[in-house]
Design an enzyme around this catalytic site. Structure first.
Site, PDB file in Angstrom:
ATOM      1  N   HIS A 371       2.772   4.216  15.920  1.00 18.19           N
ATOM      2  CA  HIS A 371       3.712   4.515  14.582  1.00 18.19           C
ATOM      3  C   HIS A 371       3.182   5.799  13.911  1.00 18.19           C
ATOM      4  O   HIS A 371       2.071   5.988  13.234  1.00 18.19           O
ATOM      5  CB  HIS A 371       3.642   3.436  13.642  1.00 18.19           C
ATOM      6  CG  HIS A 371       4.388   3.736  12.165  1.00 18.19           C
ATOM      7  ND1 HIS A 371       4.138   3.107  11.016  1.00 18.19           N
ATOM      8  CD2 HIS A 371       5.224   4.581  12.175  1.00 18.19           C
ATOM      9  CE1 HIS A 371       4.880   3.601  10.199  1.00 18.19           C
ATOM     10  NE2 HIS A 371       5.411   4.453  10.524  1.00 18.19           N
ATOM     11  N   PHE A 443       5.811  10.880  -2.766  1.00 23.49           N
ATOM     12  CA  PHE A 443       5.308  11.152  -1.219  1.00 23.49           C
ATOM     13  C   PHE A 443       6.142  12.102  -0.433  1.00 23.49           C
ATOM     14  O   PHE A 443       5.605  12.687   0.370  1.00 23.49           O
ATOM     15  CB  PHE A 443       5.460   9.892  -0.688  1.00 23.49           C
ATOM     16  CG  PHE A 443       4.891   9.614   0.702  1.00 23.49           C
ATOM     17  CD1 PHE A 443       3.595  10.085   1.081  1.00 23.49           C
ATOM     18  CD2 PHE A 443       5.824   9.571   1.748  1.00 23.49           C
ATOM     19  CE1 PHE A 443       3.408   9.934   2.420  1.00 23.49           C
ATOM     20  CE2 PHE A 443       5.540   9.502   3.046  1.00 23.49           C
ATOM     21  CZ  PHE A 443       4.324   9.640   3.423  1.00 23.49           C
ATOM     22  N   LYS A 446       5.268  15.523  -0.396  1.00 19.03           N
ATOM     23  CA  LYS A 446       3.963  15.931   0.086  1.00 19.03           C
ATOM     24  C   LYS A 446       4.187  16.728   1.611  1.00 19.03           C
ATOM     25  O   LYS A 446       3.414  17.255   2.011  1.00 19.03           O
ATOM     26  CB  LYS A 446       3.107  14.720   0.261  1.00 19.03           C
ATOM     27  CG  LYS A 446       2.446  14.376  -1.162  1.00 19.03           C
ATOM     28  CD  LYS A 446       1.778  15.211  -1.844  1.00 19.03           C
ATOM     29  CE  LYS A 446       1.239  14.729  -3.009  1.00 19.03           C
ATOM     30  NZ  LYS A 446       0.382  15.674  -3.832  1.00 19.03           N
ATOM     31  N   GLU A 643       8.136  -2.953   4.789  1.00 19.41           N
ATOM     32  CA  GLU A 643       7.076  -2.301   3.910  1.00 19.41           C
ATOM     33  C   GLU A 643       7.259  -2.724   2.302  1.00 19.41           C
ATOM     34  O   GLU A 643       6.215  -2.588   1.726  1.00 19.41           O
ATOM     35  CB  GLU A 643       7.235  -0.507   4.179  1.00 19.41           C
ATOM     36  CG  GLU A 643       6.257   0.024   3.351  1.00 19.41           C
ATOM     37  CD  GLU A 643       6.385   1.465   3.928  1.00 19.41           C
ATOM     38  OE1 GLU A 643       5.265   2.429   3.657  1.00 19.41           O
ATOM     39  OE2 GLU A 643       7.287   1.901   4.497  1.00 19.41           O
ATOM     40  N   HIS A 662       4.786  -1.858   9.764  1.00 18.31           N
ATOM     41  CA  HIS A 662       4.663  -2.348   8.635  1.00 18.31           C
ATOM     42  C   HIS A 662       4.606  -3.736   8.422  1.00 18.31           C
ATOM     43  O   HIS A 662       3.523  -4.376   8.701  1.00 18.31           O
ATOM     44  CB  HIS A 662       5.516  -1.598   7.398  1.00 18.31           C
ATOM     45  CG  HIS A 662       5.346  -0.196   7.097  1.00 18.31           C
ATOM     46  ND1 HIS A 662       3.913   0.387   7.212  1.00 18.31           N
ATOM     47  CD2 HIS A 662       5.906   0.958   7.579  1.00 18.31           C
ATOM     48  CE1 HIS A 662       4.066   1.616   7.099  1.00 18.31           C
ATOM     49  NE2 HIS A 662       5.362   2.020   7.304  1.00 18.31           N
ATOM     50  N   ASP A 717       0.611   6.153  10.979  1.00 17.16           N
ATOM     51  CA  ASP A 717       1.785   6.794  10.253  1.00 17.16           C
ATOM     52  C   ASP A 717       2.022   8.338   9.993  1.00 17.16           C
ATOM     53  O   ASP A 717       2.630   8.978  10.610  1.00 17.16           O
ATOM     54  CB  ASP A 717       1.810   5.816   8.860  1.00 17.16           C
ATOM     55  CG  ASP A 717       3.237   5.914   8.238  1.00 17.16           C
ATOM     56  OD1 ASP A 717       4.190   6.606   8.733  1.00 17.16           O
ATOM     57  OD2 ASP A 717       3.409   5.288   7.176  1.00 17.16           O
ATOM     58  N   ASP A 718       1.092   8.881   8.929  1.00 24.08           N
ATOM     59  CA  ASP A 718       1.204  10.308   8.555  1.00 24.08           C
ATOM     60  C   ASP A 718      -0.158  10.790   8.362  1.00 24.08           C
ATOM     61  O   ASP A 718      -0.737  10.921   7.372  1.00 24.08           O
ATOM     62  CB  ASP A 718       1.932  10.241   7.229  1.00 24.08           C
ATOM     63  CG  ASP A 718       3.527   9.968   7.587  1.00 24.08           C
ATOM     64  OD1 ASP A 718       4.256  10.930   8.188  1.00 24.08           O
ATOM     65  OD2 ASP A 718       3.676   8.961   6.995  1.00 24.08           O
ATOM     66  N   PRO A 719      -0.817  11.221   9.575  1.00 22.43           N
ATOM     67  CA  PRO A 719      -2.263  11.613   9.387  1.00 22.43           C
ATOM     68  C   PRO A 719      -2.266  12.999   8.653  1.00 22.43           C
ATOM     69  O   PRO A 719      -3.439  12.972   7.778  1.00 22.43           O
ATOM     70  CB  PRO A 719      -2.695  12.403  10.764  1.00 22.43           C
ATOM     71  CG  PRO A 719      -1.717  11.331  11.695  1.00 22.43           C
ATOM     72  CD  PRO A 719      -0.343  11.151  10.770  1.00 22.43           C
ATOM     73  N   GLN A 721      -0.907  13.133   5.732  1.00 20.16           N
ATOM     74  CA  GLN A 721      -0.823  12.770   4.062  1.00 20.16           C
ATOM     75  C   GLN A 721      -2.142  11.732   3.941  1.00 20.16           C
ATOM     76  O   GLN A 721      -2.741  11.527   2.952  1.00 20.16           O
ATOM     77  CB  GLN A 721       0.190  12.009   3.774  1.00 20.16           C
ATOM     78  CG  GLN A 721       1.506  12.953   3.500  1.00 20.16           C
ATOM     79  CD  GLN A 721       2.014  13.488   4.534  1.00 20.16           C
ATOM     80  OE1 GLN A 721       2.205  13.036   5.737  1.00 20.16           O
ATOM     81  NE2 GLN A 721       2.543  14.579   4.471  1.00 20.16           N
TER      82      GLN A 721
END
Length: 815
Positions: A371, A443, A446, A643, A662, A717-719, A721
């Site tokens: 993910h 978020f 970002k 989530e 999630h 998920d989102d490296p 952030q």
């Protein structure tokens, strides 16, 4: 001989070099008795009829052996007598030599008892390794259960039988247990139906129990063949054989073979003259125009919307059923406690098994980030370096067009009153912080470097003035890092919004033109739930346009690959679809039988989550039928689910999805959590992401899910952030291990699960996990590749079979 000081009694030695006066007296008496015994034995041998009536034998043939045995017996008797002289048998040993001997005696006694217990408990057949077995011509069939390793198992025994009502029996009434079992079986049957119709995988464990229970497969005779097994052949089995090391690794490689030619070279299939039509939100295929006129579509089985609503309501009622909730909560609590006992009893054995595996450890086993979003797959320092490099090397390159006026990269930064030197990680402001907690809107901002959407369009989009060239370059740098790490893989998510018909062509052209490909990466297509936004902007008039823009190019590329050659080439590396957005947003519309079909959904409100998910599932199922007929790869549904928001998101995910991402809200729904366990549905969890958005790290249920046996894996998920290092997946594992004190076995189990959940090809998984990874239990585990001990695999397998057996073998069920 070294002396040992023993206090007031003086000096005592460990040998017989020095004798005390008492020992000399004992030795003299023993020598006298030995002389008498020797003379009497000689006389008895000469006169066998004398003395005792018992038969006697002449030992004169072995005089040396006889003397050695007599001397040994004398030494033993002397030591026993000396012990009696020092301490009485009923007294606690006082001297060091006595204490040492006492401890050794206890150790020998315990080891003997353990061996006897193991022999009593071991009722399975075990192949012997004696020479006699090599000469034996009889053969015995060896079941997979014979491969089960020895470890300390936890069993529940007693008179708790569901067929009899006894005082002091189970606290849950027997009628409730029987009813709970029936309802849980019904839930498993409904999931199997949806998985079978869409060519997604269903747990082989649950499938086997359903067949034994007498429930037919949903497809009946049309059931597709399972992936073929190969003969069980591991590196350990081949050691010592008449092959060289080179032959060994060539015949049983760890690494999957890489492509020699271009990854985009693919043979185009002949076109099919099928007709395509969208009806009630689902595409239908017709063999010819006459079939269209007769309204006779191809018989591709797929549950319609009313059937889905019926099944959804049944499961929603099931998860709030009181007796079922009690039953599932207790089973989950039992699974947690049983796992703690297993770790207490067998952790050392698991660690020892890992240490015995040569070369393999956590760092060089396969791991898949199941993910991760492509637009945020780099860390913030990487993005900063890339922006500065472009500013230094290509300042005068035209990168965007604003109000009809072209702008160079330098002009863009001058409009922001910035220079390359001014940029820093803090100024980029792309990292999530405490202000994003429960604020998904903040978020999303970002994703904009320096808070400017213009920079996001230039650097992080596939469809822009540069045709996504900058984005392709930074993605290829991330892919290069993955290839350098060798054992890390990822499934990157790219967006298709469904707002225009040419999105697929642009995305595929971007991938092919810039050669964005790596053997370490596969792609998922994420569909943001933004119909309300585009509807209010008058870009879309009805929800049916979203379905058409999303799936029609895929049907056309499958029917006639030459009409969309880039899409046809790109789809071979696409493994599935994802549905993304803020799940916590309230759903103002109710999903029921009066809900309009997508072509008639003209409201400005966004459709509910389950509505999105069903129509993605239904069209994907029809597409999979077509692609399977043509011998092409099929897709799976793996949405963001659980989530935040209502529990019914997880119910829809249970019915329609192969895996989810999630799954945090499962901790509040014991029935659903137990069903996810029984069906072994994969859950890609991202604790660092959740920590910044919805749930503090220490409250994350991942260690609880892992203990109970749910199929969970770690993902990033989102490296961009959430992470700081060049290897965000290793960072995720590192923090989880430190916070939750995960063992090496736990880490390797999570890594193996990530490969199983992933969409990488079956051939790749055979190289990474072993040629028989699809088999159940220990037979499917190759510790030489996975570094997961057979003890852990056997525990998981036996526990799951026990839980399924408790449900399916209930005596009340078939009455």
């Amino acid at each position: 001989m070294k002396d040992i000081v023993t206090g007031e009694q003086g000096v005592e030695t460990l040998g017989l070099e020095r004798d005390t006066p008492m020992e000399k007296t004992i030795r003299q008496e023993q020598e006298t008795e030995e002389d008498e015994d020797r003379s009497s034995a000689t006389s008895c041998s000469r006169n066998p009829k004398r003395g005792s009536e018992s038969p006697t034998y002449n030992n004169s043939a072995f005089p040396i052996l006889q003397l050695e045995l007599e001397e040994l017996a004398g030494v033993i008797m002397m030591k026993e007598e000396s012990k009696k002289e020092i301490s009485a048998p009923y007294e606690v040993p006082q001297f060091p030599i006595e204490q040492i001997e006492d401890k050794l005696k206890l150790q020998r006694q315990f080891s003997t008892n353990r061996g006897q217990d193991r022999e009593r408990q071991n009722t399975r057949y075990e192949p012997s390794e004696t020479v006699a077995d090599d000469l034996d011509t009889h053969t015995f069939p060896i079941d997979e259960a014979d491969m089960a390793p020895h470890f300390q198992r936890v069993y529940i025994s007693g008179e708790e039988s569901n067929s009899e009502k006894k005082e002091g029996g189970p606290k849950v009434p027997i009628e409730d247990i029987s009813k709970s079992s029936k309802l849980l079986i019904e839930g498993l049957c409904r999931r199997e139906k949806y998985m079978a119709y869409s060519y997604q995988s269903f747990s082989s464990f649950a499938q086997r129990f359903l067949r034994e229970y007498g429930i037919e497969h949903p497809l009946g005779a049309e059931k597709k063949e399972d992936k073929p097994h190969q003969d069980l052949k591991s590196l350990e089995d081949m050691k010592g054989s008449a092959v060289t090391d080179a032959d060994l690794w060539t015949d049983h490689p760890i690494h999957a073979p890489s492509r020699v030619d271009s990854p985009w070279n693919i043979e185009l299939l002949e076109p099919l003259d099928y007709k395509l039509k969208l009806k009630n939100g689902v595409f239908q295929l017709f063999e010819n125009q006459e079939a269209v006129d007769r309204d006779e579509p191809k018989n591709y089985k797929c549950p319609d919307f009313s059937e889905f609503l019926h099944d959804l309501n049944i499961l929603c009622g099931l998860i709030v059923n009181g007796p079922v909730k009690t039953f599932c909560f207790r089973r989950l609590s039992y699974l947690s406690a049983k796992y703690q006992l297993h770790v207490l009893l067998n952790e050392t054995r698991e660690l020892r098994a890992q240490k015995e595996v040569p070369h393999r450890d956590f760092y060089n086993i396969r791991k898949v980030d199941t993910h991760i979003h492509a637009a945020s797959c780099m860390n913030q320092k990487h993005l900063l370096r890339f922006i500065k490099k472009m500013m230094k090397n290509h300042p005068e390159e035209i990168v965007c067009c604003v109000k009809g006026e072209e702008m160079t990269l330098a002009q863009v930064f001058r409009s922001l009153k910035l220079t390359a030197y001014d940029l820093s990680v803090d100024m980029l402001d792309v990292h999530a912080d405490r202000h994003t907690f429960h604020r998904f809107d903040k978020f999303n901002t970002k994703y904009n470097p320096i808070g400017e959407s213009r920079l996001r369009e230039v650097f992080l989009k596939t469809d822009n003035y540069l045709n996504g060239r900058y984005f392709a370059h930074i993605i290829k740098e991330v892919l290069s890092d993955l290839e350098e790490s060798k054992y890390q893989n990822a499934e990157l998510r790219l967006s298709i919004y469904g707002k225009s018909a040419d999105e697929w062509d642009k995305l595929a052209k971007w991938a092919v033109m810039h050669n964005v490909h790596s053997e370490n990466v596969r792609w998922l297509i994420q569909v943001p739930r933004l119909f309300d936004v585009y509807s209010n902007m008058n870009i879309l008039q009805n929800f049916g346009q979203v379905i058409e823009n999303l799936f029609k190019p895929l049907f056309e590329a499958t029917l006639n690959p030459s009409s969309h050659p880039e899409i046809n080439a790109f789809l071979q590396y696409v493994v599935g679809f994802d549905s993304v957005d803020d799940e916590s947003k309230p759903e103002n519309t109710t999903l029921d039988k009066d809900s309009p079909f997508p072509e008639n959904w003209t409201e400005k409100e966004n459709p509910p989550y389950a509505y999105y998910l069903y129509y993605m599932y239904a069209n994907m199922a029809v597409l999979n039928h077509l692609r399977s007929e043509r011998g092409l790869n099929t897709f799976v549904l793996r949405p963001h689910c659980g989530e935040a928001g209502p529990i019914n998101h997880l119910v829809a995910g249970y019915l329609l999805s192969e895996n989810i991402s999630h799954g945090l809200l499962l901790r509040k729904a014991p029935v659903l959590q137990y069903l996810y366990y029984l069906a072994q549905i994969g859950i890609a969890m991202s604790p660092l992401s959740n920590n910044s958005l919805f749930l503090n790290y220490h409250r994350n249920p991942l260690p609880e899910y892992l203990a109970r046996g749910l199929l969970v894996s770690l993902s990033t998920d989102d490296p961009l952030q959430f992470h700081f290092t060049k290897e965000p997946l290793m960072e995720e594992y590192s923090i989880a291990t430190q916070v939750w004190k995960l063992s090496p076995t736990d880490m390797c189990e999570l890594a193996k699960t990530s490969v199983l959940m992933s969409g990488f090809e079956h051939v790749n998984k055979q190289h990474w996990l072993g040629p028989n990874y699809t088999r159940e239990g220990v037979a499917g585990n190759d510790i030489q590749r996975t570094n997961v001990p057979n003890v852990r695999v056997a525990y998981r397998y036996e526990t799951l079979c026990e839980e399924l057996s408790n449900i399916f073998h209930n005596p009340e069920l078939k009455e």
